[in-house]
Every structure is written in structure tokens, then in C-alpha cells.
Enzyme design. Structure first.
Site, PDB file in Angstrom:
ATOM      1  CB  CYS A 119      -0.922   0.017   1.206  1.00 22.84           C
ATOM      2  SG  CYS A 119      -2.091  -1.338   1.242  1.00 22.84           S
ATOM      3  CG  HIS A 254      -2.784   3.589   3.113  1.00 21.12           C
ATOM      4  ND1 HIS A 254      -3.429   3.416   1.914  1.00 21.12           N
ATOM      5  CD2 HIS A 254      -2.782   2.365   3.715  1.00 21.12           C
ATOM      6  CE1 HIS A 254      -3.803   2.156   1.794  1.00 21.12           C
ATOM      7  NE2 HIS A 254      -3.426   1.490   2.881  1.00 21.12           N
ATOM      8  CG  ASN A 284      -6.382  -0.418   2.225  1.00 23.40           C
ATOM      9  OD1 ASN A 284      -5.808   0.015   1.231  1.00 23.40           O
ATOM     10  ND2 ASN A 284      -5.724  -0.923   3.251  1.00 23.40           N
TER      11      ASN A 284
HETATM   12  O1  UT7 Z   1      -2.813  -1.090   4.269  1.00 22.77           O
HETATM   13  C1  UT7 Z   1      -2.766  -1.766   5.464  1.00 22.77           C
HETATM   14  C2  UT7 Z   1      -3.788  -2.868   5.387  1.00 22.77           C
HETATM   15  N1  UT7 Z   1      -4.356  -3.372   6.563  1.00 22.77           N
HETATM   16  C3  UT7 Z   1      -4.919  -2.651   7.573  1.00 22.77           C
HETATM   17  O2  UT7 Z   1      -4.889  -1.474   7.657  1.00 22.77           O
HETATM   18  C4  UT7 Z   1      -5.639  -3.460   8.624  1.00 22.77           C
HETATM   19  C5  UT7 Z   1      -5.334  -3.036  10.024  1.00 22.77           C
HETATM   20  N2  UT7 Z   1      -6.190  -3.723  10.958  1.00 22.77           N
HETATM   21  C6  UT7 Z   1      -7.483  -3.374  11.154  1.00 22.77           C
HETATM   22  O3  UT7 Z   1      -7.962  -2.449  10.532  1.00 22.77           O
HETATM   23  C7  UT7 Z   1      -8.276  -4.123  12.197  1.00 22.77           C
HETATM   24  O4  UT7 Z   1      -7.407  -4.968  12.929  1.00 22.77           O
HETATM   25  C8  UT7 Z   1      -9.434  -4.957  11.591  1.00 22.77           C
HETATM   26  C9  UT7 Z   1     -10.514  -4.039  11.036  1.00 22.77           C
HETATM   27  C10 UT7 Z   1      -8.932  -5.878  10.483  1.00 22.77           C
HETATM   28  C11 UT7 Z   1     -10.065  -5.828  12.673  1.00 22.77           C
HETATM   29  O5  UT7 Z   1     -10.546  -5.014  13.724  1.00 22.77           O
HETATM   30  P1  UT7 Z   1     -10.225  -5.371  15.237  1.00 22.77           P
HETATM   31  O6  UT7 Z   1     -10.942  -4.416  16.078  1.00 22.77           O
HETATM   32  O7  UT7 Z   1      -8.718  -5.436  15.355  1.00 22.77           O
HETATM   33  O8  UT7 Z   1     -10.876  -6.790  15.377  1.00 22.77           O
HETATM   34  P2  UT7 Z   1     -10.190  -8.155  15.802  1.00 22.77           P
HETATM   35  O9  UT7 Z   1      -9.302  -8.664  14.714  1.00 22.77           O
HETATM   36  O10 UT7 Z   1      -9.608  -7.987  17.179  1.00 22.77           O
HETATM   37  O11 UT7 Z   1     -11.449  -9.107  15.880  1.00 22.77           O
HETATM   38  C12 UT7 Z   1     -12.484  -8.901  16.837  1.00 22.77           C
HETATM   39  C13 UT7 Z   1     -13.587  -9.903  16.556  1.00 22.77           C
HETATM   40  C14 UT7 Z   1     -13.095 -11.335  16.362  1.00 22.77           C
HETATM   41  O12 UT7 Z   1     -14.019 -12.199  16.954  1.00 22.77           O
HETATM   42  P3  UT7 Z   1     -13.761 -12.832  18.412  1.00 22.77           P
HETATM   43  O13 UT7 Z   1     -12.468 -13.580  18.277  1.00 22.77           O
HETATM   44  O14 UT7 Z   1     -13.648 -11.634  19.342  1.00 22.77           O
HETATM   45  O15 UT7 Z   1     -14.951 -13.675  18.641  1.00 22.77           O
HETATM   46  C15 UT7 Z   1     -13.126 -11.527  14.877  1.00 22.77           C
HETATM   47  O16 UT7 Z   1     -13.300 -12.868  14.509  1.00 22.77           O
HETATM   48  O17 UT7 Z   1     -14.259  -9.560  15.332  1.00 22.77           O
HETATM   49  C16 UT7 Z   1     -14.324 -10.698  14.499  1.00 22.77           C
HETATM   50  N3  UT7 Z   1     -14.308 -10.245  13.102  1.00 22.77           N
HETATM   51  C17 UT7 Z   1     -15.432  -9.901  12.453  1.00 22.77           C
HETATM   52  N4  UT7 Z   1     -16.724  -9.878  12.843  1.00 22.77           N
HETATM   53  C18 UT7 Z   1     -17.628  -9.454  11.941  1.00 22.77           C
HETATM   54  C19 UT7 Z   1     -13.259 -10.082  12.274  1.00 22.77           C
HETATM   55  N5  UT7 Z   1     -13.675  -9.619  11.100  1.00 22.77           N
HETATM   56  C20 UT7 Z   1     -15.030  -9.510  11.166  1.00 22.77           C
HETATM   57  C21 UT7 Z   1     -16.011  -9.069  10.281  1.00 22.77           C
HETATM   58  N6  UT7 Z   1     -17.291  -9.052  10.705  1.00 22.77           N
HETATM   59  N7  UT7 Z   1     -15.728  -8.653   9.023  1.00 22.77           N
END
Ligand code: UT7
Length: 329
Positions: A119, A254, A284
Site C-alpha cells: 500500500c 493512506h 482500502n
Molecule cells: O494497508 C494496510 C492494510 N491493513 C490494515 O490497515 C488493517 C489493520 N487492521 C485493522 O484495521 C483491524 O485490525 C481490523 C478491522 C482488520 C479488525 O478489527 P479489530 O478491532 O482489530 O478486530 P479483531 O481482529 O480484534 O477481531 C475482533 C472480533 C473477532 O471475533 P472474536 O475472536 O472476538 O470472537 C473476529 O473474529 O471480530 C471478528 N471479526 C469480524 N466480525 C464481523 C473479524 N472480522 C469480522 C467481520 N465481521 N468482518
């Protein structure tokens, strides 16, 4: 790598962008994977994204963006002597998308090659084109940033599917009278590379890789990295250029996740209204993200001559990169 601009002044003289027509909403995504509009909005701020049509490849998105940037600069394709395309989703590995674009644009005298920096690709390409112009190797460069990430996503993986979209942007760089670019800061941490990868996409066998051939991401680790480098890279380039954060008129980070962007402005102390945000509408778009936001800011009249513009990208590699410039158009 960090540097304050020296030598002949170089700036952006044309900007263009393109996104595919197809809008994919959170509600539609929730029919494909176990997610909801509420979760996606709360955790990312993304409402919808654009998805390329089956017959559209990267150069189909990049071409209209490139044409718009060239037209705005008041030049023609044949005037270009450098064409850089930052992408992780080229039409194919070779011929490069840059070479294909140069041919379509009639840039027959141009050096043309693709650049891989996740990115952050657009920021790397911008710095590289700048360096070539200052060194006298080129007079007019086209820098394209764009991706069709929808092609490399696992459409059953909710943790990545909801984040990304397709789009492209382009800028023309030329020598000008007053300095546009003031400085750059670029970096990479391959040690963290495993947190955002595309296993099986190169010469390393799939047997040795983790994942299934689609984008593999450890969201929490990338989140921590992103919030850290957006701040440190911006502070570094500002300090090297002798500028204060209060001087920044337009901030273009970004567009990864609205929570990451809000954290950055808060930590940096930049008023939120000076930040360009379009992640809600495009998600993104990887290398397309910063030039898309730049084009939108210009179209909305938010970029004025003399404005101090700060851009910072970050992503796979892990990589990051900032540019500080005075808007000269
Ligand atoms: O250019 C760089 C590219 N990447 C990024 O910028 C990504 C950076 N990371 C993020 O933006 C965040 O970490 C995410 C948006 C990907 C995830 O958000 P989070 O607040 O860090 O969530 P998490 O990974 O801690 O997951 C929390 C919960 C999990 O469930 P449990 O284990 O608490 O039961 C996930 O399984 O949310 C669940 N989860 C979802 N639920 C509904 C993960 N993705 C989804 C989804 N819908 N799409």
C-alpha cells in the site's frame, strides 16, 4: 531513508483518478460472509467500496486516471520520459503494466516499470520519480498508483474481504519554478512482513507458505504497526524539513481504516478537518488510496496553491513512506 529536497524544484502538475462503477455495500457483503454493516462501520468506518468488472484489469483502471493527470498537466503522452506504476495487482507480472500503459498513452520515449511496495507503493514511486527528475534523468514523469485487490482476496474470509476495494490514481511530476516537494521519508521492516502477505504469489512454494494463495493478514499486528508509523514517519519528515505540525494545511494518510486515521491525527495534533478521508466510500484501495484522495481533495477545492500537504502511506512489506510538499498548482 530520509531527505530534504535539494536541487531543481519539482512538483505535481497534474492529478487524475478512476474507480470502477460497481458499488459493493456492507449489506451485500453480509450476504456473502458472517459480518454486518454495523461491525464494519464501527471497526473500520467503511460503508462501501468499488469492485472492478470481470473484464477490467489494472491498466483499465489506471488508463483513465493517467489520461486525466496528463490532460491537467497540459502535456501529451509522448512528452513523458518516465512512467512508474505502483501496484501489487498488475495485469500480469510481465509485460509490466507500466510498459502497457506507456504504449497506450503514446509515451514511446519513456522508461516504464512497475514497483512493488504494498500500500506504500505510490509513496515509493513518487520519491523515485522525484529523484530521477532532480538528477536530470527525466523531465516529465507519470506516477500511477492502483490496485485491483478484489482479485487477490479470499471471498470467504471476512477478516480481509470487508476492508479492501479497487481504484487507481495518477500524477504528473515536472520541474517547476518554486519547490513543490520539500522532503521524503521512506522505510521498511521485512521482519514484520509475515503479518501482511500474499503466499504463493512468487517463487517461494506454497508448501513453505502459510495461507491459501490469497491476501493473508494479521489485522491486529498491522493495526499496531499502522498507528505507529503514520505518526513516526510524518514527524520525521516534518522535522527534517523544518516544518511544524501546525503548518500542515492538508493531511492525506493512506486510507486503511478510519480508526487508524483518527488515531494518527490525534497523536500528531492535526485538526481532523485538515485530513482527507474517503475510506468510507472506497475502502482500502492499496496503492490507489493516496492519489485517489489527492484527486478528490483537488476536485473539492480543498487543495490550494501554497498549501502545505503531508502524505503518508503504510502497508505490506511492512513499508511506510511520507512526502511533504507545497502545493504549486
Ligand atoms: O494497508 C494496510 C492494510 N491493513 C490494515 O490497515 C488493517 C489493520 N487492521 C485493522 O484495521 C483491524 O485490525 C481490523 C478491522 C482488520 C479488525 O478489527 P479489530 O478491532 O482489530 O478486530 P479483531 O481482529 O480484534 O477481531 C475482533 C472480533 C473477532 O471475533 P472474536 O475472536 O472476538 O470472537 C473476529 O473474529 O471480530 C471478528 N471479526 C469480524 N466480525 C464481523 C473479524 N472480522 C469480522 C467481520 N465481521 N468482518
Amino acid at each position: 531513508m530520509i531527505g530534504k529536497a535539494q536541487g531543481p524544484p519539482v512538483s505535481i502538475t497534474g492529478v487524475g483518478a478512476y474507480v470502477p462503477d460497481r458499488v459493493l455495500t456492507n449489506d451485500e457483503l453480509s450476504t456473502l460472509v458472517d459480518t454486518s454493516d454495523e461491525w464494519i462501520m464501527e471497526r473500520t468506518g467503511i460503508r462501501e467500496r468499488r469492485i472492478a468488472a470481470p473484464e477490467q484489469a489494472l491498466t483499465d483502471l489506471a488508463l483513465p486516471a493517467a489520461k486525466a493527470a496528463i490532460a491537467q498537466a497540459g502535456i501529451e503522452g509522448k512528452d513523458l520520459d518516465l512512467l512508474l506504476c505502483a501496484t501489487v495487482t498488475p495485469d500480469m507480472m510481465f509485460p509490466t503494466s507500466s510498459a502497457l500503459l506507456a504504449d497506450t498513452l503514446g509515451a514511446n520515449e519513456a522508461a516504464a516499470y512497475d514497483l512493488l511496495a504494498g500500500c506504500t507503493g505510490f509513496m515509493y514511486a513518487l520519491a523515485q520519480a522525484y529523484g530521477m527528475l532532480v538528477a536530470g534523468l527525466a523531465e516529465r514523469a507519470l506516477v500511477v498508483g492502483g490496485d485491483v485487490l478484489s482479485r487477490i482476496l479470499d471471498w470467504t474470509d471476512r477478516s480481509t474481504l470487508v476492508l479492501f476495494g479497487d481504484g487507481a490514481g495518477a500524477v504528473v511530476l515536472e520541474k517547476v519554478e518554486k519547490p513543490g516537494f520539500l522532503g521524503f521519508e521512506l522505510g521498511a521492516d521485512g521482519g514484520g512482513g509475515i503479518h501482511l502477505s500474499l503466499p504463493g504469489s512468487g517463487s517461494r512454494s506454497m508448501e513453505e507458505a502459510t495461507g491459501n494463495g490469497y491476501v493473508h493478514m494479521n489485522g491486529r499486528e498491522v493495526f499496531k504497526f499502522a498507528t505507529r508509523v503514520l505518526v513516526s514517519s510524518a514527524e520525521a519528515v516534518l522535522e527534517r524539513c523544518g516544518a511544524a505540525v501546525e503548518d500542515v494545511d492538508v493531511y492525506i494518510p493512506h486510507q486503511a481504516n478510519v480508526r487508524i486515521l483518527d488515531h494518527a491525527v490525534q497523536k500528531l495534533g492535526i485538526p481532523r478537518e485538515r485530513m482527507i478521508v474517503n475510506v468510507d466510500r472506497y475502502g482500502n484501495t492499496s496503492s490507489g488510496s493516496i492519489p485517489l484522495a489527492l484527486a478528490e481533495a483537488q476536485a473539492d477545492g480543498r487543495l490550494k496553491k501554497g498549501d502545505l500537504v503531508l502524505m503518508t502511506g503504510m502497508g505490506a512489506g511492512l513499508t511506510w513512506g511520507s512526502a511533504l510538499m507545497e502545493w504549486t498548482q
